[in-house]
Design an enzyme around this catalytic site. Sequence first.
Site, PDB file in Angstrom:
ATOM      1  CE1 TYR A 299      -0.016  -3.623  -0.399  1.00  0.00           C
ATOM      2  CE2 TYR A 299       0.072  -1.641  -1.828  1.00  0.00           C
ATOM      3  CZ  TYR A 299      -0.312  -2.327  -0.569  1.00  0.00           C
ATOM      4  OH  TYR A 299      -0.953  -1.745   0.215  1.00  0.00           O
ATOM      5  CD  GLU A 306      -6.325  -7.708  -6.392  1.00  0.00           C
ATOM      6  OE1 GLU A 306      -6.686  -6.807  -6.959  1.00  0.00           O
ATOM      7  OE2 GLU A 306      -5.945  -7.290  -4.979  1.00  0.00           O
TER       8      GLU A 306
END
Length: 378
Positions: A299, A306
Site C-alpha cells: 500500500y 500513484e
Amino acid sequence: MSPMSNANPMAATELSPFVYWSQTKDTLLLKVDLKDAQGVIAEFTPTTMSFGANGHGARGRNAYKFQMRFFQPIDDETATFTVTDHKIELLIHKAEPAWWVRLVATPQKPHWLRVDFDRWRTEDDAELNEPARDVREDYVEEYNNLQKQEIGYVRENAKKVYLIIYNLAMFVGYLHILIIMGVLYIRDGPDSIKHTYEYVGTSFKFVQLMQYMEVMHPLFGYTKGSPLVPFFQISGRNFVLFLMIEMEPRMHAKPVVFYVFIIWSLVELVRYPYYVSQLLKRENGLLTWLRYTIWIPLYPMGIVCEGVILLRSIPYIEETKRFCVDMPNKWNSTFDMVLFVKVYLLLLALPGSYLVMSHMSKLRVKKLGRGRAKPKIK
C-alpha cells in the site's frame, strides 16, 4: 447400520479446545483454554465463527479447532481476539442488544463449550422466550449430508455461485496481466518496462472497470457493507489509470506505470483467492495471513507510485489544458484541473493514506489478533 457409520473418519482426529463463554446484554466474551498459542485464526460471519490454533490444551500440544453457529446474529465487523500466554480471549458484539438463552444455535451444547462462571451475568426477571428457528441453519452439516443422500449433491445458493465465479475470473484477469509482464521482462529485460502499457493497458482497463461490480454487490445484497467504500477505492485507481495515464500518451512509457501495475496486481492476486476460500469455507492460514499482511509493504509503495504519476501529469495538463474549463462559457464557470490534481495529491498523501492504513490495520487486528501480550512485571 448405526448413524455414526457414515461419519467422516477425519472428524475424529480433530481436537477442540475448551471454550468458556459469558455475556452482557451487548457483548459475548469467549475464553479459549490454550497456552502458548500460535497461528491463531478466527473467522466470523454474522451467524458463524471458525477458530483454529496450535497450542497446549487438554490433549497436550496439538492443532485445535472448532466451529459454531451463534444463537442470534453478531456484528462480525467488530469481533476481535487477543492472544496471551495462557489463553485467547474473543470479544464479540451482538447485532441487537439482548440476553441470549444460550450461545449456540442448536439446543445440544458441544462438549467442549462451558460457562465462564467467573464472568457470568444474567438479566434478573427477564423472560427469555426463544424465537422460532430454521432447522436447516442450525444443523448445516446434517442438512447438507441429507441433500447428498437424497439428490446426490448439495444445492448451492445462486448468489454464492456467482460470487465464486466473479472472484475466480478477476483472479485470472490479474494473473494474466502479471504473467504477460513477467514473460516480456524475461524476454526483453528492462527494455520491456516502457512497453508495459502497450501490452497490458487494455487488459488492465477491463479488469479495473469490472471491479465496479463490487460496488453493485452490496446494493443487491450479495455482500455486506457499504457500497461507498469500494466505490471510492476503485474510483481512486481509475482516476489515475484513465485520466492520468490513458489520456496522456507520453505517460504510457513511464517506468512508474510498470511498477504501479505490479503493485495493484499483487494485491488482487491475494485478495480474490481469499474471498473464494471464504465462500467455500476452506480456511487457509497462509492465505489469510497474506491477505491482511501483504498490504503493509504494497500500500505505501502504491501510494508513492500513484503520487508520482499525478506529479508527472501536472506539466502535461498545464500544457494541453486538458479537462480545464475557462471563461467565458455557457455555464459561466471555470475548472482548473491542475489545482484539482494538486488538491487530490495532497489528500492522497495525508488523510487518504492514513485512513486506508488505519482501516487495514483494524482489519488485521480483527483477523489475526493483537499478538502475544507481554508478561506483566511484578
